[in-house]
Design an enzyme around this catalytic site. Structure first.
Site, short mmCIF file in Angstrom:
data_model
loop_
_atom_site.label_atom_id
_atom_site.label_comp_id
_atom_site.label_asym_id
_atom_site.label_seq_id
_atom_site.Cartn_x
_atom_site.Cartn_y
_atom_site.Cartn_z
N GLY A 15 40.18 31.56 15.48
CA GLY A 15 41.47 31.48 14.81
C GLY A 15 42.27 30.29 15.29
O GLY A 15 41.70 29.28 15.72
N THR A 27 42.98 39.50 16.88
CA THR A 27 42.73 39.57 15.44
C THR A 27 41.51 38.73 15.09
O THR A 27 41.45 37.55 15.42
CB THR A 27 43.93 39.04 14.64
OG1 THR A 27 44.18 37.68 15.00
CG2 THR A 27 45.17 39.89 14.86
N GLU A 79 43.69 38.02 9.07
CA GLU A 79 43.36 38.40 10.45
C GLU A 79 43.29 39.92 10.54
O GLU A 79 44.24 40.60 10.19
CB GLU A 79 44.47 37.97 11.41
CG GLU A 79 44.90 36.54 11.36
CD GLU A 79 46.05 36.30 12.34
OE1 GLU A 79 46.06 36.89 13.44
OE2 GLU A 79 46.95 35.53 11.99
N HIS A 84 40.16 49.63 17.92
CA HIS A 84 39.05 50.05 18.79
C HIS A 84 38.99 49.05 19.94
O HIS A 84 39.31 47.88 19.76
CB HIS A 84 37.73 50.02 18.01
CG HIS A 84 36.52 50.35 18.85
ND1 HIS A 84 36.22 51.64 19.23
CD2 HIS A 84 35.57 49.55 19.40
CE1 HIS A 84 35.12 51.62 19.98
NE2 HIS A 84 34.71 50.36 20.09
N ARG A 104 53.58 46.50 4.62
CA ARG A 104 54.87 45.78 4.54
C ARG A 104 54.62 44.30 4.33
O ARG A 104 53.51 43.81 4.56
CB ARG A 104 55.67 45.99 5.84
CG ARG A 104 54.96 45.41 7.06
CD ARG A 104 55.80 45.47 8.32
NE ARG A 104 55.05 45.04 9.49
CZ ARG A 104 54.97 43.79 9.93
NH1 ARG A 104 55.62 42.83 9.30
NH2 ARG A 104 54.24 43.49 10.99
N PHE A 109 58.06 33.84 10.17
CA PHE A 109 57.50 33.42 11.45
C PHE A 109 58.54 32.77 12.35
O PHE A 109 58.64 33.07 13.52
CB PHE A 109 56.34 32.45 11.21
CG PHE A 109 55.51 32.22 12.43
CD1 PHE A 109 55.77 31.16 13.28
CD2 PHE A 109 54.46 33.08 12.75
CE1 PHE A 109 55.01 30.95 14.41
CE2 PHE A 109 53.69 32.88 13.88
CZ PHE A 109 53.97 31.80 14.71
N1 RBF Z 1 52.84 37.40 11.96
C1 RBF Z 1 54.06 37.14 11.51
O1 RBF Z 1 54.50 36.00 11.58
N2 RBF Z 1 54.87 38.13 11.00
C2 RBF Z 1 54.45 39.41 10.91
O2 RBF Z 1 55.19 40.27 10.42
C3 RBF Z 1 53.14 39.73 11.37
N3 RBF Z 1 52.66 40.98 11.30
C4 RBF Z 1 51.40 41.25 11.75
C5 RBF Z 1 50.90 42.55 11.66
C6 RBF Z 1 49.62 42.86 12.11
C7 RBF Z 1 49.12 44.26 12.00
C8 RBF Z 1 48.81 41.83 12.66
C9 RBF Z 1 47.43 42.14 13.15
C10 RBF Z 1 49.29 40.53 12.74
C11 RBF Z 1 50.58 40.22 12.29
N4 RBF Z 1 51.08 38.93 12.35
C12 RBF Z 1 52.34 38.67 11.90
C13 RBF Z 1 50.22 37.80 12.78
C14 RBF Z 1 50.49 37.40 14.21
O3 RBF Z 1 51.54 36.50 14.21
C15 RBF Z 1 49.23 36.70 14.67
O4 RBF Z 1 48.22 37.65 14.90
C16 RBF Z 1 49.51 35.87 15.88
O5 RBF Z 1 48.32 35.21 16.22
C17 RBF Z 1 50.08 36.64 17.04
O6 RBF Z 1 50.48 35.73 18.03
P1 ADP Z 2 41.51 33.79 17.59
O1 ADP Z 2 42.72 32.93 17.54
O2 ADP Z 2 40.24 33.00 17.85
O3 ADP Z 2 41.36 34.67 16.38
P2 ADP Z 2 42.36 36.14 19.06
O4 ADP Z 2 43.21 36.10 20.28
O5 ADP Z 2 43.01 36.61 17.77
O6 ADP Z 2 41.71 34.71 18.88
O7 ADP Z 2 41.10 37.05 19.39
C1 ADP Z 2 40.23 37.39 18.34
C2 ADP Z 2 38.83 37.74 18.80
O8 ADP Z 2 38.85 38.81 19.75
C3 ADP Z 2 37.98 38.23 17.66
O9 ADP Z 2 37.38 37.16 16.95
C4 ADP Z 2 36.94 39.12 18.36
O10 ADP Z 2 35.82 38.35 18.73
C5 ADP Z 2 37.68 39.61 19.60
N1 ADP Z 2 38.12 41.01 19.56
C6 ADP Z 2 37.97 41.88 20.59
N2 ADP Z 2 38.48 43.09 20.27
C7 ADP Z 2 38.97 43.00 19.01
C8 ADP Z 2 39.62 43.94 18.14
N3 ADP Z 2 39.86 45.21 18.51
N4 ADP Z 2 39.99 43.50 16.92
C9 ADP Z 2 39.76 42.22 16.54
N5 ADP Z 2 39.15 41.30 17.31
C10 ADP Z 2 38.75 41.67 18.55
MG MG Z 3 42.90 35.91 15.60
#
Ligand code: RBF
Ligand code: ADP
Ligand code: MG
Length: 177
Positions: A15, A27, A79, A84, A104, A109
């Site tokens: 990501g 994510t 994402e 789990h 929602r 941001f």
């Molecule tokens: N990013 C946003 O900017 N606003 C949001 O409301 C928001 N909601 C999220 C809800 C969920 C369930 C998830 C998994 C991500 C969300 N994000 C949101 C993304 C988040 O900013 C992103 O995963 C970043 O990488 C966290 O630092």
């Molecule tokens: P990136 O910016 O590379 O997406 P993250 O901090 O979002 O980095 O971490 C994402 C990675 O973490 C996923 O690609 C996966 O390999 C790992 N991971 C471990 N546990 C989970 C989980 N419960 N849900 C999603 N990704 C997970």
């Molecule tokens: Mg991610």
């Protein structure tokens, strides 16, 4: 949103390194090509549904679909946080998801305080946990889509809106409904 439930799968890619993992909410990101195939009626925001990694068990998930500001707002991201605890990362593996319901819209941001984001995401997870207990949602967990994810040819570049029409173009990521 007439496209829900929406089935899709793709490779887990790196990501944007915004530190989701440090927030305790990693994510798994889909490649752009998967994002680009989303039907027009699937708006940005937060969704809940089911997910599995490769041939593994099906878990609950929450997914954020939104615009990444670092890419000059031209790149939408998808994402998935799988509800789990995994022993290891699964970059490069196949993530299969079915998006079932909308929770929602994504909050702006720029104005977002980190604590507020974490609280919002925890609430999303709570809502997903509750909704996914409903019997009608349990059925999707058992869907054939999750049975042999790796037997279905998957690449990183194409998608489909019908699982039954496995044309060369559309055999990879699918929506069975
Ligand atoms: N990013 C946003 O900017 N606003 C949001 O409301 C928001 N909601 C999220 C809800 C969920 C369930 C998830 C998994 C991500 C969300 N994000 C949101 C993304 C988040 O900013 C992103 O995963 C970043 O990488 C966290 O630092
Ligand atoms: P990136 O910016 O590379 O997406 P993250 O901090 O979002 O980095 O971490 C994402 C990675 O973490 C996923 O690609 C996966 O390999 C790992 N991971 C471990 N546990 C989970 C989980 N419960 N849900 C999603 N990704 C997970
Ligand atoms: Mg991610």
């Amino acid at each position: 949103m007439k496209s829900l439930p929406y089935f899709c799968r793709g490779e887990v890619v790196r990501g944007f390194g915004r530190g989701s993992k440090e927030l305790g909410i990693p994510t798994a990101n889909f490649p752009t090509c998967v994002v680009e195939q989303l039907p027009a009626d699937i708006s940005t925001g937060i969704y809940y549904g089911w997910a599995c990694v490769d041939n593994g068990p099906v878990h609950k998930m929450v997914m954020s679909i939104g615009w990444n500001p670092y890419y000059k707002n031209t790149m939408k991201s998808m994402e998935t946080h799988v509800i789990h605890t995994f022993k290891e990362d699964f970059y490069g593996q196949t993530l299969s998801v079915v998006m079932i319901g909308y929770i929602r819209p994504e909050k702006g941001f720029d104005s977002l305080v980190l604590d507020a984001l974490i609280t919002a995401i925890r609430n999303d997870i709570e809502e997903a946990n509750q909704k996914l207990e409903l019997p009608e949602h349990q059925k999707l967990k058992e869907d054939n889509f999750f049975k042999d994810p790796l037997d279905t040819p998957v690449d990183k570049t194409s998608t489909s809106t019908a699982a039954s029409t496995l044309s060369t173009e559309s055999k990879h990521i699918m929506n069975g409904h």
